[in-house]
Design a protein around this motif. Sequence first.
Motif, short mmCIF file in Angstrom:
data_model
loop_
_atom_site.label_atom_id
_atom_site.label_comp_id
_atom_site.label_asym_id
_atom_site.label_seq_id
_atom_site.Cartn_x
_atom_site.Cartn_y
_atom_site.Cartn_z
N HIS A 104 0.98 -1.13 0.27
CA HIS A 104 -0.05 0.24 0.05
C HIS A 104 0.75 1.26 -0.17
CE1 HIS A 104 1.17 -0.93 4.08
NE2 HIS A 104 1.09 0.46 4.51
N VAL A 105 2.13 1.06 0.33
CA VAL A 105 2.96 2.41 0.39
C VAL A 105 3.22 3.19 -1.03
CG1 VAL A 105 5.22 3.16 1.02
CG2 VAL A 105 4.26 1.28 2.38
N ILE A 106 3.14 2.63 -2.03
CA ILE A 106 3.32 3.41 -3.29
C ILE A 106 2.16 4.41 -3.45
CG2 ILE A 106 2.44 1.41 -4.59
CD1 ILE A 106 5.08 4.04 -5.71
N GLU A 107 0.96 3.63 -3.28
CA GLU A 107 -0.25 4.68 -3.42
C GLU A 107 -0.16 5.76 -2.32
OE1 GLU A 107 -4.11 2.97 -4.31
OE2 GLU A 107 -3.41 1.07 -4.53
N GLN A 108 0.22 5.47 -1.16
CA GLN A 108 0.64 6.80 -0.30
C GLN A 108 1.22 7.88 -0.67
OE1 GLN A 108 1.51 4.67 3.36
NE2 GLN A 108 -0.62 4.09 3.88
N MET A 109 2.41 7.21 -1.41
CA MET A 109 3.36 8.14 -1.84
C MET A 109 3.09 8.95 -3.19
SD MET A 109 6.92 5.75 -1.57
CE MET A 109 8.03 6.65 -1.93
N ASN A 115 -0.59 15.81 -3.00
CA ASN A 115 -1.03 16.63 -1.98
C ASN A 115 0.12 17.25 -1.01
OD1 ASN A 115 -3.67 16.27 -2.71
ND2 ASN A 115 -3.71 14.59 -1.49
N GLY A 116 1.19 16.91 -1.18
CA GLY A 116 2.28 17.03 -0.21
C GLY A 116 3.06 18.36 -0.32
N HIS A 117 3.16 19.05 -1.59
CA HIS A 117 3.73 20.22 -1.93
C HIS A 117 5.19 19.80 -1.77
CE1 HIS A 117 -0.20 21.85 -2.23
NE2 HIS A 117 -0.46 21.84 -1.02
N ALA A 257 5.10 22.19 -17.26
CA ALA A 257 5.16 23.61 -16.70
C ALA A 257 3.66 23.68 -16.25
CB ALA A 257 5.57 24.54 -17.75
N LYS A 258 2.66 23.27 -16.79
CA LYS A 258 1.20 23.41 -16.66
C LYS A 258 0.79 22.89 -15.10
CE LYS A 258 -3.41 24.06 -18.49
NZ LYS A 258 -4.03 24.00 -19.72
N TYR A 259 1.42 21.68 -14.97
CA TYR A 259 1.17 21.00 -13.44
C TYR A 259 2.18 21.00 -12.40
CZ TYR A 259 -2.25 18.52 -16.34
OH TYR A 259 -3.70 18.05 -17.03
N GLY A 260 3.42 20.47 -12.91
CA GLY A 260 4.58 20.94 -11.89
C GLY A 260 4.47 20.45 -10.69
N PHE A 261 3.83 19.01 -10.66
CA PHE A 261 3.69 18.52 -9.07
C PHE A 261 5.17 18.18 -8.51
CE2 PHE A 261 -0.63 18.34 -10.41
CZ PHE A 261 -1.27 18.54 -9.38
N LYS A 262 5.41 18.63 -7.21
CA LYS A 262 6.84 18.32 -6.80
C LYS A 262 7.25 16.98 -6.41
CE LYS A 262 6.97 23.22 -5.02
NZ LYS A 262 7.25 24.08 -3.91
N PRO A 263 8.47 16.61 -7.02
CA PRO A 263 8.83 15.36 -6.33
C PRO A 263 9.22 15.59 -4.92
CG PRO A 263 10.48 16.23 -7.84
CD PRO A 263 9.17 17.20 -7.72
N PHE A 264 9.57 14.68 -4.25
CA PHE A 264 10.06 14.66 -2.87
C PHE A 264 11.17 13.77 -2.26
CE2 PHE A 264 6.25 11.87 -3.31
CZ PHE A 264 6.38 11.10 -2.55
N ILE A 265 11.35 13.87 -1.32
CA ILE A 265 12.58 13.08 -0.55
C ILE A 265 11.98 11.94 0.20
CG2 ILE A 265 14.18 13.01 1.03
CD1 ILE A 265 15.50 15.58 -0.09
N THR A 266 12.10 10.66 0.18
CA THR A 266 11.95 9.58 0.80
C THR A 266 12.87 9.20 2.01
OG1 THR A 266 10.30 8.84 -0.93
CG2 THR A 266 10.90 7.30 1.17
N GLU A 267 12.50 9.55 3.29
CA GLU A 267 13.62 9.21 4.37
C GLU A 267 13.16 7.71 4.97
OE1 GLU A 267 15.70 12.27 6.11
OE2 GLU A 267 15.77 11.31 8.11
#
Length: 280
Positions: A104-109, A115-117, A257-267
């Motif tokens: 289930h983790v991948i769907e959470q990511m 939504n996580g900005h 450019a129209k979307y630009g959803f931010k990637p993030f760091i997984t720790e």
Amino acid sequence: MSALQLPCIIYKTQKQMDDYTAADMRCGDLDEAQLQKHFHLTDVSTKVNPYTQTRITPFNQPQSMFYGMRGPSEPVSPQLCVRTLFDEFRALSRIFSLYGPYKHVIEQMITHMQNGHGSKFRSLYLDMALKEQIWNDRSGKSSLLRIKTVLQESIDFEMGYIKNDLKKKLYDEIMAYAVLPKFNNLFDRFNGLGISVHDTWATHITLQSLLVSNDKYKAVINYRIQDHFGLDILDILNPFYFQFRIFRIWFVLQRWAKYGFKPFITEMNATVTIQGAKGG
């Protein structure tokens, strides 16, 4: 020679922690022409066309035999288009996460990306997976077993401490012989860990404490590992990844450019305790 002061980092990768300048952390930097002409991202979703913001029908689906024929083209709102793309993103991830406690983790990511900005992502399940990977690696390239070997050889059981040069010995041993924890074996392709983490970006290994008593020792070691949930240009140009629709949707959501959803760091963090004895 003086005793080693603890806690201390005994190994760290050249790649830095919290690296937001990496190529796979870029977002919103490509226009529609680049996506379609340079990266050939014309067939993105089976549900909506992200560029025209219309529903996919037999008449406007690029791979359909009816493509180009006159037919209805139902527009959708920008918000619904994005939600549809993320829903399809999550649905497609399930073929890479078929079983096990981490599926289930991948769907959470993916939802975190939606939504996580760009904020950091942590999961107790990923911490558990990391600890399991470290403990279960019994190969000659296990970083934990390499650390145990060096400790066994370096502790002065008579004086009850370890010398200051242990840090260099541990670093050299890990650098030369060990493979750092990652999730890229056959099982990881289907238990959700391969798509969630796969390889890792930066690793710090810290010797937190060491107790030497009665010819025995107990050491507490912490692994802190980071990965990037993002795609770079080399990823999408790789034919292996390009063939999967999930990566085409991911790249457009992140890099257009129209979307630009931010990637993030997984720790991920895991603390393990090892024990040994003189001559053992």
